[in-house]
Enzyme design. Structure first.
Site, mmCIF file in Angstrom:
data_model
loop_
_atom_site.group_PDB
_atom_site.id
_atom_site.type_symbol
_atom_site.label_atom_id
_atom_site.label_comp_id
_atom_site.label_asym_id
_atom_site.label_seq_id
_atom_site.Cartn_x
_atom_site.Cartn_y
_atom_site.Cartn_z
ATOM 1 N N LYS A 191 59.591 -18.131 -10.842
ATOM 2 C CA LYS A 191 60.252 -17.490 -9.734
ATOM 3 C C LYS A 191 59.448 -16.533 -8.897
ATOM 4 O O LYS A 191 58.505 -16.138 -9.152
ATOM 5 C CB LYS A 191 61.405 -16.578 -10.379
ATOM 6 N N SER B 40 65.724 -30.149 -5.132
ATOM 7 C CA SER B 40 64.480 -29.728 -4.891
ATOM 8 C C SER B 40 63.305 -30.710 -5.552
ATOM 9 O O SER B 40 62.269 -31.136 -4.864
ATOM 10 C CB SER B 40 64.207 -28.250 -5.431
#
Length: 436
Positions: A110, A362
Site C-alpha cells: 500500500k 487489477s
C-alpha cells in the site's frame, strides 16, 4: 500476534487482533507467524513540489510492501490528509490477506501521500504524482510492487505514475501500475470492479437468509466511485436503497431513492439530494437530510460502510440495527465493535472478501499488460464474478463448518494459503527433522 513496536500502532494492532482469532483454527508454523509480524519493506519519502504560485511545498509519502511470498506486492495509493505510516502499514497488512483469500499471485502492499487533493490544481497534482514515483521508483516494479488507485486517486493519476516510471526506466512499463486509462493499457471493468465484486458477494450471500431484493432495505455510507456504483447495481437488481451519504452528510427516504437520479444530480451539482430526473429536468422528492452517524444507525436490513476505516467503534456500535453488514471500505469496523456485533448475531461480511473486486481486476489488468491481449468487458466481469462467487462460498462453508464468524473464516482461508507459501521455503520442522 504483532510485535511490540507494531502494537503501539492502533490500526495495525487492531488488524492483528483479527488474526489472533483465526490462528485458533488453522495449523500454521511458528516461522510463518514470525514472518507475518513484520512488513518486508517500509519506505517514507519527502516529495518537494513547485506550486502554481511559485512556492515550494514538501509532502510526506509512503510505500509499504508487507509480504511478497506469494508474488509481487500489490496495493493502491491514497491521497488524503489522514495518511500516515501506521495507516499505510495496516492497509498493506490487509492487502496481504486479501490477495491470499482471493488466491491471487500477489503479496500485500500500500502507499499514500499526506495531502488534501481538493486543495491542489490539476497541474500540482500531476507534479506531486510524478514526484512520488521519482521517490519510490527503486522500490516498485512489475515483478516487485504494483500500484493501483485508492482514495482520491483515479485513472488519470495512475497514468501519470506509469508514464513517470517508464520515463525513469527508459522503457514502457504498463504493468507497474493498474487502474490506468484504457488507452494506456488499462482494463475494461476496472473502474467498477470494487462495486461489481461487492455486488456479486451480496447476491451470493443474501439468498442464504431468504432475503428477496424487493423486500430488502439498504443504506450505503460513502457515495464515491465504489459506493455510488454499488448503489446503482443494487437498485437495478430491485433492492430498496433508502439512504446514501458522502463526506458532507446523507439523505434518507423510507420509500427508496432513485439512485440514477441521485448520481446524476451529484455529478452536476456536487450536492446530495433525493431527486427524480427526467431528461434534463430534476425534481426534488421528499427526503430527510441525515449525518453519516445517523445513516449508520438506520433500521435497515443491509448496511454497507463504503467510506473510510473506523466508522463503527465502541462509541456507536450499540446504535447499529442492521442485521447484515458488507464492508466495502477497508477496516470500517474496529475490533472491539466487531466483537459486539458478532455477539449480537449481526452477520459482518469482511472487507478482505467484499471489496476484493478491485484487486482482482487489477490482477486481470496486470495479466493483460504482460500478454498484450485485452479482454472484453463481458469477459472481465464474467471472470470477476466467478472468482468472487467461488471465494465467497468457500468463506461461508468454513464459517459453517468451524462455527465461526465470517471474518475469522476469511482469515483462516487466507492464513492457510499464506502459511503453505511461507513454509514452502522451509521452516523449523523441515530443518530440524528432515534431510535434503
Amino acid at each position: 500476534m504483532l510485535n511490540e513496536n507494531n502494537a503501539k500502532n492502533s490500526l495495525l494492532a487492531d488488524a492483528g487482533k483479527r488474526l489472533e482469532q483465526a490462528l485458533k483454527h488453522v495449523d500454521i508454523s511458528e516461522d510463518a507467524i514470525a514472518r507475518l509480524q513484520h512488513p518486508k519493506t517500509s519506505l517514507s519519502v519527502s516529495i518537494p513540489v513547485r506550486m502554481d504560485d511559485g512556492s515550494l511545498k514538501v509532502f510526506s509519502g509512503y510505500r509499504v510492501r508487507y509480504d511478497d511470498t506469494r508474488g509481487a506486492g500489490k496495493g493502491g495509493v491514497r491521497y488524503h490528509p489522514g495518511v500516515n505510516l501506521d495507516e499505510v502499514q495496516s492497509l498493506a497488512f490487509w492487502m496481504t490477506f486479501k490477495c491470499a483469500l482471493l488466491d491471487l499471485p500477489f503479496g500485500g502492499a500500500k502507499g499514500g501521500i499526506t495531502v488534501n487533493p481538493k486543495e491542489l490544481s490539476k497541474a500540482e497534482l500531476e507534479r506531486l504524482s510524478r514526484g512520488y514515483i521519482d521517490a519510490i521508483a527503486d522500490a516498485i516494479g512489475i515483478d516487485v510492487d504494483i500500484l493501483a488507485p485508492d482514495v482520491y486517486t483515479n485513472a488519470v493519476i495512475m497514468g501519470w505514475m506509469m508514464d513517470q516510471y517508464s520515463t525513469i526506466k527508459r522503457t514502457l512499463c504498463r504493468g507497474v501500475v493498474t487502474g490506468k486509462p484504457l488507452t494506456l493499457g488499462g482494463s475494461k471493468g476496472r473502474d467498477t470492479a470494487t462495486a461489481m465484486g461487492a455486488f456479486t458477494v451480496i447476491q451470493a450471500m443474501l439468498p442464504k437468509f431468504k432475503l428477496l431484493p424487493a423486500k430488502t432495505t439498504v443504506a450505503i455510507q460513502g457515495f464515491g466511485n465504489a459506493g455510488a456504483t454499488l448503489a446503482g447495481l443494487l437498485a437495478e437488481a430491485g433492492y430498496k436503497v433508502v439512504a446514501v451519504s458522502d463526506s458532507k452528510g446523507g439523505i434518507y427516504a423510507p420509500q427508496g431513492l432513485d439512485i440514477a437520479s441521485v448520481s446524476e444530480h451529484k455529478n452536476k451539482s456536487r450536492e446530495m439530494k433525493a431527486v427524480y430526473c427526467h431528461n434534463p429536468l430534476c425534481s426534488i422528492v421528499e427526503h430527510q437530510a441525515i449525518s453519516n452517524q445517523e445513516l449508520l444507525a438506520l433500521d435497515v436490513d443491509v448496511l454497507i460502510p463504503a467510506a473510510l476505516e473506523n466508522q463503527i467503534t465502541l462509541a456507536n456500535v450499540q446504535d447499529i440495527r442492521a442485521k447484515y453488514i458488507f464492508e466495502v471500505a477497508n477496516g470500517p469496523i474496529n475490533y472491539d465493535a466487531d466483537q459486539i456485533l458478532t455477539q449480537q448475531g449481526t452477520y459482518v461480511f469482511p472487507d478482505i472478501l467484499v471489496n476484493a473486486g478491485g484487486v482482482t481486476v487489477s490482477y486481470f489488468e496486470w495479466v493483460q499488460n504482460r500478454h498484450g491481449w485485452y479482454w472484453t468487458l463481458a469477459e472481465v466481469n464474467q471472470r470477476l464474478q466467478e472468482k468472487m462467487q467461488i471465494e465467497a462460498e468457500q468463506v461461508w462453508l468454513i464459517s459453517q463448518d468451524l462455527k465461526i464468524d465470517l471474518r475469522t473464516a476469511a482469515y483462516v482461508q487466507a492464513l492457510k494459503r499464506l502459511g503453505e507459501a511461507l513454509d514452502a521455503k522451509g521452516n523449523r520442522n523441515y530443518f530440524v527433522n528432515s534431510s535434503v
